[in-house]
Design a protein around this motif. Structure first.
Motif, PDB file in Angstrom:
ATOM      1  N   ASP A 128      94.173  49.889 -15.289  1.00  0.00           N
ATOM      2  CA  ASP A 128      93.579  49.026 -14.252  1.00  0.00           C
ATOM      3  C   ASP A 128      92.067  48.999 -14.426  1.00  0.00           C
ATOM      4  O   ASP A 128      91.515  49.660 -15.316  1.00  0.00           O
ATOM      5  CB  ASP A 128      93.971  49.480 -12.836  1.00  0.00           C
ATOM      6  CG  ASP A 128      93.413  50.856 -12.462  1.00  0.00           C
ATOM      7  OD1 ASP A 128      92.531  51.381 -13.171  1.00  0.00           O
ATOM      8  OD2 ASP A 128      93.860  51.404 -11.432  1.00  0.00           O
ATOM      9  N   ARG A 131      95.192  40.297 -14.084  1.00  0.00           N
ATOM     10  CA  ARG A 131      95.963  40.809 -12.939  1.00  0.00           C
ATOM     11  C   ARG A 131      96.459  42.215 -13.218  1.00  0.00           C
ATOM     12  O   ARG A 131      97.329  42.429 -14.061  1.00  0.00           O
ATOM     13  CB  ARG A 131      97.128  39.866 -12.628  1.00  0.00           C
ATOM     14  CG  ARG A 131      96.636  38.480 -12.245  1.00  0.00           C
ATOM     15  CD  ARG A 131      97.733  37.623 -11.653  1.00  0.00           C
ATOM     16  NE  ARG A 131      97.147  36.364 -11.189  1.00  0.00           N
ATOM     17  CZ  ARG A 131      97.261  35.212 -11.828  1.00  0.00           C
ATOM     18  NH1 ARG A 131      97.951  35.149 -12.935  1.00  0.00           N
ATOM     19  NH2 ARG A 131      96.696  34.118 -11.354  1.00  0.00           N
ATOM     20  N   ASP A 154      91.575  44.846 -10.022  1.00  0.00           N
ATOM     21  CA  ASP A 154      91.993  43.871 -11.025  1.00  0.00           C
ATOM     22  C   ASP A 154      90.846  43.547 -11.988  1.00  0.00           C
ATOM     23  O   ASP A 154      89.714  43.999 -11.815  1.00  0.00           O
ATOM     24  CB  ASP A 154      92.513  42.595 -10.357  1.00  0.00           C
ATOM     25  CG  ASP A 154      91.471  41.941  -9.480  1.00  0.00           C
ATOM     26  OD1 ASP A 154      90.413  41.554 -10.014  1.00  0.00           O
ATOM     27  OD2 ASP A 154      91.695  41.819  -8.260  1.00  0.00           O
ATOM     28  N   THR A 164      95.054  37.864 -21.518  1.00  0.00           N
ATOM     29  CA  THR A 164      95.879  37.778 -20.321  1.00  0.00           C
ATOM     30  C   THR A 164      96.921  36.672 -20.433  1.00  0.00           C
ATOM     31  O   THR A 164      96.888  35.856 -21.362  1.00  0.00           O
ATOM     32  CB  THR A 164      94.960  37.515 -19.106  1.00  0.00           C
ATOM     33  OG1 THR A 164      95.735  37.420 -17.911  1.00  0.00           O
ATOM     34  CG2 THR A 164      94.165  36.241 -19.290  1.00  0.00           C
ATOM     35  N   SER A 207      97.205  34.742 -17.682  1.00  0.00           N
ATOM     36  CA  SER A 207      96.698  33.823 -16.663  1.00  0.00           C
ATOM     37  C   SER A 207      96.065  32.593 -17.305  1.00  0.00           C
ATOM     38  O   SER A 207      95.130  32.711 -18.093  1.00  0.00           O
ATOM     39  CB  SER A 207      95.665  34.532 -15.783  1.00  0.00           C
ATOM     40  OG  SER A 207      96.239  35.667 -15.167  1.00  0.00           O
ATOM     41  N   VAL A 244      90.584  30.628 -12.801  1.00  0.00           N
ATOM     42  CA  VAL A 244      90.466  31.993 -13.308  1.00  0.00           C
ATOM     43  C   VAL A 244      89.655  32.001 -14.605  1.00  0.00           C
ATOM     44  O   VAL A 244      88.758  32.830 -14.787  1.00  0.00           O
ATOM     45  CB  VAL A 244      91.860  32.608 -13.532  1.00  0.00           C
ATOM     46  CG1 VAL A 244      91.740  33.969 -14.220  1.00  0.00           C
ATOM     47  CG2 VAL A 244      92.598  32.754 -12.206  1.00  0.00           C
ATOM     48  N   GLN A 257     103.604  36.522  -7.816  1.00  0.00           N
ATOM     49  CA  GLN A 257     102.601  35.821  -8.620  1.00  0.00           C
ATOM     50  C   GLN A 257     101.591  35.093  -7.743  1.00  0.00           C
ATOM     51  O   GLN A 257     100.392  35.060  -8.045  1.00  0.00           O
ATOM     52  CB  GLN A 257     103.294  34.835  -9.551  1.00  0.00           C
ATOM     53  CG  GLN A 257     104.103  35.497 -10.665  1.00  0.00           C
ATOM     54  CD  GLN A 257     104.960  34.513 -11.425  1.00  0.00           C
ATOM     55  OE1 GLN A 257     105.521  33.581 -10.837  1.00  0.00           O
ATOM     56  NE2 GLN A 257     105.076  34.684 -12.734  1.00  0.00           N
ATOM     57  N   ALA A 286      99.128  37.597  -6.364  1.00  0.00           N
ATOM     58  CA  ALA A 286      98.142  37.988  -7.379  1.00  0.00           C
ATOM     59  C   ALA A 286      97.134  36.877  -7.615  1.00  0.00           C
ATOM     60  O   ALA A 286      95.933  37.129  -7.750  1.00  0.00           O
ATOM     61  CB  ALA A 286      98.862  38.348  -8.678  1.00  0.00           C
ATOM     62  N   SER A 287      97.613  35.639  -7.646  1.00  0.00           N
ATOM     63  CA  SER A 287      96.729  34.500  -7.912  1.00  0.00           C
ATOM     64  C   SER A 287      95.719  34.298  -6.790  1.00  0.00           C
ATOM     65  O   SER A 287      94.562  33.953  -7.043  1.00  0.00           O
ATOM     66  CB  SER A 287      97.569  33.231  -8.090  1.00  0.00           C
ATOM     67  OG  SER A 287      96.750  32.113  -8.324  1.00  0.00           O
ATOM     68  N   PHE A 318      94.899  36.675  -4.552  1.00  0.00           N
ATOM     69  CA  PHE A 318      94.322  37.956  -4.157  1.00  0.00           C
ATOM     70  C   PHE A 318      94.630  38.287  -2.696  1.00  0.00           C
ATOM     71  O   PHE A 318      93.752  38.662  -1.924  1.00  0.00           O
ATOM     72  CB  PHE A 318      92.806  37.983  -4.423  1.00  0.00           C
ATOM     73  CG  PHE A 318      92.466  37.755  -5.856  1.00  0.00           C
ATOM     74  CD1 PHE A 318      92.642  38.751  -6.798  1.00  0.00           C
ATOM     75  CD2 PHE A 318      92.033  36.507  -6.283  1.00  0.00           C
ATOM     76  CE1 PHE A 318      92.376  38.523  -8.137  1.00  0.00           C
ATOM     77  CE2 PHE A 318      91.757  36.276  -7.622  1.00  0.00           C
ATOM     78  CZ  PHE A 318      91.936  37.295  -8.559  1.00  0.00           C
TER      79      PHE A 318
END
Length: 230
Positions: free
Chosen positions: A38, A59, A64, A82, A84, A89, A183, A186-187, A189
Motif C-alpha cells: 500500500d 487502488r 492508496d 495499474t 485504472s 485518474v 469498484q 474505490a473509484s 474514494f
C-alpha cells in the motif's frame, strides 16, 4: 560497470508484485529493491531503500496510490502501473507529478523496462489508453469554463431528468459502465456502505428494482412504467 536501476513496486496484489519482480529482475539493467502492498508501506520503504523509480498502483487498501503520490514524487520518479483507465485518474496522477502511466495488458515486458528507464531519465511514458485519456482531457480543457464534471453533464443533456444529485449521477454512470459496488467505492474514494446508500436512493428515483432496470432507464432504453423500488 553501470549500476542497475533500482525499482520499488507498490501494488496490493501479491501475485502482481511477484510477477513484476520476476519480470524486471530478468532485465540486466534493472533490479527490484523492494515491494510494498500500500501507499504507506511504499513511502516507508522508499525512504529506507532510496529506489531510482517507483512503480505505483492507483487502488490499494489503506493509503492508496493517489494519496501517496505527492509524497513519493519528492523522493523518486514515479511510474503509475495499474488497471485504472479513467480519464480523471490519469489526469490527476500526472498533475500530481507521476512521470508515466502504464495500464496492465497494454505493454510487453520490453516496453515495461523501457518505461522504467524513460521515467528515470525524465521522459514521460504513457500506454495507449492513458495517452488517449490525456488527449481527451486536453481537448475538454480547451473549451472555456468546461470542467470534467461539466463535460459529463454535457453528455446527459438528452437524458430524462430523474432528480439525482451530482454524486448520484456519478455513481449511476459507474453502474452503467459495469462497475461493482467495490469498484465504485474505490473509484469515488467512498465506503461500500455509502455506495449502497447512494444506490438505494438512485433506484428509488429511477423507480427501478434492479441494476439492469436502472441502467435501462438511465440510458433511455426502458419503456415507461418500470416497476417501483421499495
Amino acid at each position: 560497470m553501470v549500476a542497475p536501476t533500482r525499482v520499488l513496486i507498490a501494488d496490493a496484489n501479491p501475485v502482481v508484485r511477484a510477477g513484476l519482480t520476476a519480470l524486471l529482475n530478468e532485465a540486466p539493467d534493472i533490479a527490484v529493491a523492494a515491494t510494498a502492498s500500500d501507499g504507506r508501506e511504499a513511502l516507508q520503504l522508499t525512504r529506507l531503500h532510496a529506489p531510482d523509480v517507483i512503480l505505483l498502483d492507483v487502488r490499494m487498501p489503506g493509503v492508496d496510490g493517489i494519496s501517496a503520490l505527492p509524497h513519493l514524487v519528492q523522493l523518486a520518479p514515479v511510474l503509475m502501473l495499474t488497471y485504472s483507465q479513467e480519464m480523471e485518474v490519469v489526469r490527476e496522477t500526472l498533475l500530481l507529478g507521476a512521470g508515466g502511466y502504464l495500464i496492465h495488458g497494454e505493454f510487453t515486458p520490453d516496453q515495461l523496462v523501457a518505461a522504467v528507464l524513460d521515467v528515470r531519465a525524465g521522459r514521460a511514458h504513457l500506454s495507449p489508453t492513458a495517452a488517449s485519456a490525456v488527449l481527451t482531457a486536453l481537448r475538454t480543457s480547451s473549451h472555456p469554463q468546461r470542467t470534467v464534471a461539466q463535460s459529463m453533464e454535457h453528455h446527459r443533456l438528452n437524458r430524462p431528468q430523474f432528480g439525482l444529485s451530482s454524486r448520484e449521477e456519478e455513481v449511476m454512470d459507474l453502474i452503467a459502465s459495469g462497475m461493482s459496488n467495490q469498484q465504485i467505492a474505490a473509484s469515488c474514494f467512498i465506503s461500500e456502505k455509502t455506495v449502497k446508500n447512494h444506490i438505494n436512493r438512485i433506484f428509488a428515483k429511477l423507480r427501478s428494482a434492479t441494476r439492469s432496470e436502472a441502467i435501462a432507464r438511465w440510458l433511455g432504453t426502458a419503456r415507461p412504467g418500470v416497476a417501483g423500488h421499495g
